[in-house]
Design an enzyme around this catalytic site. Structure first.
Site, short mmCIF file in Angstrom:
data_model
loop_
_atom_site.label_atom_id
_atom_site.label_comp_id
_atom_site.label_asym_id
_atom_site.label_seq_id
_atom_site.Cartn_x
_atom_site.Cartn_y
_atom_site.Cartn_z
N GLU A 94 0.82 -1.20 0.00
CA GLU A 94 0.00 0.00 0.00
C GLU A 94 0.86 1.27 0.00
O GLU A 94 0.45 2.30 -0.55
CB GLU A 94 -0.96 -0.02 1.19
N GLU A 132 -4.10 -9.68 3.17
CA GLU A 132 -4.93 -9.45 4.35
C GLU A 132 -6.16 -10.36 4.41
O GLU A 132 -6.51 -10.88 5.47
CB GLU A 132 -5.38 -7.98 4.40
#
Length: 283
Positions: free
Chosen positions: A132, A152
């Site tokens: 990210e 995730e």
């Protein structure tokens, strides 16, 4: 340290190392190699403060972020710390606030708006929050050994640091869905083919050197023009209407840029057939 180093000292932290490999350039090295450069909660606030300092430093024009060691750029959140905190007594309100991300996101970068560009030099694993970071950096160079992914969902959570909408803007819904909903890992070549990165370095060892060369090119342009051009690019990325994105940037910066000393210097240098002597940006 070069003579173009900032006049005020940066915020200190055990999370990172700072160097100035070339004039006007800040190299940030995440310094937790034994933890795959995974970050504890405090690191997000430390890096956010550092990047605020960088944006305000009159002599710095471009930053590079990389990871210490050869295995990892950043493996995301420090899960060992998370496990310890879950077994600890309930936090105070101040402690709970510190465990959230700052407004600028994971590592102070995943949702950062900022003023000046940041280049990611990905030296290994970039997973979860580490990926990210890359998704919101202005440019990314990757080692041939670099890997990227959002695992995730495999852990029962989701990529919640701002990466999902940025991934969609870059690669489109279908490809972003495959990456995020399967948790699969991309190698450097796949990332380049999907336009998630700019370049793959010649060798793992030359990664930072090549990132510095790219930073030199950015540092050569007008500091004012760098700030305004970057703002225009990011506004177009964030705004649905192309015309509105143009208007926002023009209204915010247009007159100040054209009337500034660096625009005058750039035109003088062109007429006199010499390199411009830029001044620190006042924008």
């Amino acid at each position: 340290m070069s003579s173009s180093a900032p006049t005020s000292p940066p915020p200190s932290s055990q999370t990172y190392l700072l160097t100035h490999p070339t004039p006007h350039t800040l190299l940030i090295t995440l310094n937790r190699p034994s933890s795959m450069n995974a970050l504890p909660h405090s690191a997000h606030w430390d890096l956010s403060a550092l990047l605020t300092w960088y944006d305000a430093s009159p002599t710095l024009r471009v930053a590079i972020i990389t990871g210490a060691g050869t295995k990892a750029f950043c493996a995301g959140q420090d899960l060992l710390e998370l496990r310890q905190l879950r077994d600890a007594p309930p936090p105070t309100p101040a402690e709970a606030a510190q465990r959230r991300h700052p407004r600028s996101g994971f590592a102070g970068l995943s949702r950062r708006e900022g003023r000046k560009p940041v280049i990611a030099a990905v030296n290994g694993v970039a997973l979860g929050g580490g990926f990210e970071i890359c998704l919101n950096c202005d440019m990314t160079i990757a080692s041939p050994t670099a890997t990227f992914g959002l695992p995730e969902a495999l852990r029962g959570i989701y990529a919640g640091a701002g990466g999902l909408p940025r991934l969609i803007r870059t690669v489109g819904l279908q490809v972003a869905s495959e990456i995020a909903l399967t948790g699969r890992t991309l190698n450097a070549q796949e990332a380049k083919e999907l336009r998630l990165i700019n370049h793959i370095s010649r060798t793992p060892e030359s990664l930072v050197e090549e990132a510095v060369e790219l930073a030199k090119q950015v540092a050569k342009i007008s500091p004012d023009a760098a700030i305004v051009t970057r703002a225009g690019l990011r506004q177009a990325w964030e705004t649905a209407s192309v015309e509105r994105a143009y208007q926002i940037t023009q209204e915010r910066f247009g007159e100040a840029l054209i009337g500034g000393e660096n625009a005058k210097e750039g035109l003088r240098a062109f007429a006199e057939k010499r390199e411009p002597r830029w001044l620190p940006s006042k924008l």
